[in-house]
Design a protein around this motif. Sequence first.
Motif, PDB file in Angstrom:
ATOM      1  N   ASP A 172       9.373 -23.652  43.483  1.00 50.14           N
ATOM      2  CA  ASP A 172       8.841 -22.926  42.333  1.00 50.14           C
ATOM      3  C   ASP A 172       8.432 -23.886  41.221  1.00 50.14           C
ATOM      4  OD1 ASP A 172       8.277 -20.217  41.371  1.00 50.14           O
ATOM      5  OD2 ASP A 172       9.762 -20.663  39.808  1.00 50.14           O
ATOM      6  N   LEU A 173       9.312 -24.825  40.893  1.00 50.19           N
ATOM      7  CA  LEU A 173       9.014 -25.783  39.821  1.00 50.19           C
ATOM      8  C   LEU A 173       7.832 -26.683  40.165  1.00 50.19           C
ATOM      9  CD1 LEU A 173      12.648 -26.693  38.830  1.00 50.19           C
ATOM     10  CD2 LEU A 173      10.887 -25.913  37.227  1.00 50.19           C
ATOM     11  N   VAL A 174       7.812 -27.223  41.367  1.00 45.83           N
ATOM     12  CA  VAL A 174       6.734 -28.143  41.738  1.00 45.83           C
ATOM     13  C   VAL A 174       5.392 -27.414  41.772  1.00 45.83           C
ATOM     14  CG1 VAL A 174       5.802 -29.588  43.600  1.00 45.83           C
ATOM     15  CG2 VAL A 174       8.199 -29.813  42.916  1.00 45.83           C
ATOM     16  N   ASN A 175       5.332 -26.242  42.400  1.00 46.69           N
ATOM     17  CA  ASN A 175       4.068 -25.507  42.461  1.00 46.69           C
ATOM     18  C   ASN A 175       3.534 -25.214  41.067  1.00 46.69           C
ATOM     19  OD1 ASN A 175       3.738 -25.364  45.266  1.00 46.69           O
ATOM     20  ND2 ASN A 175       4.966 -23.515  45.424  1.00 46.69           N
ATOM     21  N   LYS A 176       4.386 -24.730  40.198  1.00 45.04           N
ATOM     22  CA  LYS A 176       3.932 -24.367  38.854  1.00 45.04           C
ATOM     23  C   LYS A 176       3.667 -25.601  37.991  1.00 45.04           C
ATOM     24  CE  LYS A 176       5.742 -19.762  39.262  1.00 45.04           C
ATOM     25  NZ  LYS A 176       6.886 -18.882  39.032  1.00 45.04           N
ATOM     26  N   PHE A 177       4.368 -26.710  38.269  1.00 49.11           N
ATOM     27  CA  PHE A 177       4.077 -27.942  37.548  1.00 49.11           C
ATOM     28  C   PHE A 177       2.722 -28.503  37.980  1.00 49.11           C
ATOM     29  CE2 PHE A 177       4.399 -32.499  36.579  1.00 49.11           C
ATOM     30  CZ  PHE A 177       4.657 -32.404  35.217  1.00 49.11           C
ATOM     31  N   VAL A 178       2.387 -28.364  39.264  1.00 48.01           N
ATOM     32  CA  VAL A 178       1.058 -28.768  39.739  1.00 48.01           C
ATOM     33  C   VAL A 178       0.001 -27.964  38.997  1.00 48.01           C
ATOM     34  CG1 VAL A 178      -0.521 -28.661  41.728  1.00 48.01           C
ATOM     35  CG2 VAL A 178       1.770 -29.631  42.003  1.00 48.01           C
ATOM     36  N   GLN A 179       0.206 -26.671  38.873  1.00 51.12           N
ATOM     37  CA  GLN A 179      -0.752 -25.819  38.169  1.00 51.12           C
ATOM     38  C   GLN A 179      -0.880 -26.239  36.711  1.00 51.12           C
ATOM     39  OE1 GLN A 179      -0.716 -23.407  35.606  1.00 51.12           O
ATOM     40  NE2 GLN A 179      -2.713 -22.542  36.049  1.00 51.12           N
ATOM     41  N   ALA A 180       0.242 -26.439  36.038  1.00 49.97           N
ATOM     42  CA  ALA A 180       0.222 -26.805  34.618  1.00 49.97           C
ATOM     43  C   ALA A 180      -0.442 -28.160  34.412  1.00 49.97           C
ATOM     44  CB  ALA A 180       1.651 -26.822  34.074  1.00 49.97           C
ATOM     45  N   THR A 181      -0.135 -29.111  35.269  1.00 50.40           N
ATOM     46  CA  THR A 181      -0.717 -30.451  35.145  1.00 50.40           C
ATOM     47  C   THR A 181      -2.220 -30.419  35.417  1.00 50.40           C
ATOM     48  OG1 THR A 181       1.385 -31.449  35.771  1.00 50.40           O
ATOM     49  CG2 THR A 181      -0.583 -32.830  35.988  1.00 50.40           C
ATOM     50  N   ALA A 182      -2.615 -29.735  36.479  1.00 46.29           N
ATOM     51  CA  ALA A 182      -4.048 -29.629  36.792  1.00 46.29           C
ATOM     52  C   ALA A 182      -4.788 -28.948  35.647  1.00 46.29           C
ATOM     53  CB  ALA A 182      -4.247 -28.861  38.103  1.00 46.29           C
ATOM     54  N   THR A 183      -4.202 -27.910  35.088  1.00 45.29           N
ATOM     55  CA  THR A 183      -4.826 -27.212  33.962  1.00 45.29           C
ATOM     56  C   THR A 183      -5.025 -28.164  32.787  1.00 45.29           C
ATOM     57  OG1 THR A 183      -3.940 -25.065  34.626  1.00 45.29           O
ATOM     58  CG2 THR A 183      -4.517 -25.325  32.295  1.00 45.29           C
TER      59      THR A 183
END
Length: 157
Positions: free
Chosen positions: A132-143
């Motif tokens: 959960d953390l890694v997937n959403k961190f990927v999204q936040a970082t890419a954004t």
Amino acid sequence: MLTKEKSSMMGSIVRGMAAGVAGTVVMTAFQKFVEMPLTGRETSYAPADFAERILPIHPTTEQGREQLNWVTHFALGTMWGSAYGVTAHTGMHGAKAIAVVFPVVYTGDVLLNTALGLYKPGTWTAEDWTVDLVNKFVQATATGVLYDHVFKPTQAS
């Protein structure tokens, strides 16, 4: 001489929303081509569960539920992007802005879904938390990266 034009708050939010959609594309590709093959995790319907809990929408077909899942998945990513846009409007960008936006939005996400009875984080394994953390961190970082480098305000002379 090129100078950076000060963008309006609404302009920052709209660019953030666009970056959020693009960041969600990056996260979705990461999930499909990296995380899910490594973990063996099936497709999550958490976005559809969330939408069905808060809206009077209850698809009666599998196709309808999949469509609701996709729409909600991208709507939530758009919201993450708007949070980055607001933060960027204050002058904060890059890793510093991601470090501010990610924990606030992620914590809100977990708390809201828990309050709605959709998440039970007390039962999550270390792998569940990591995914959960890694997937959403990927999204936040890419954004954040996309906002700062692709959706940045235009330059004026």
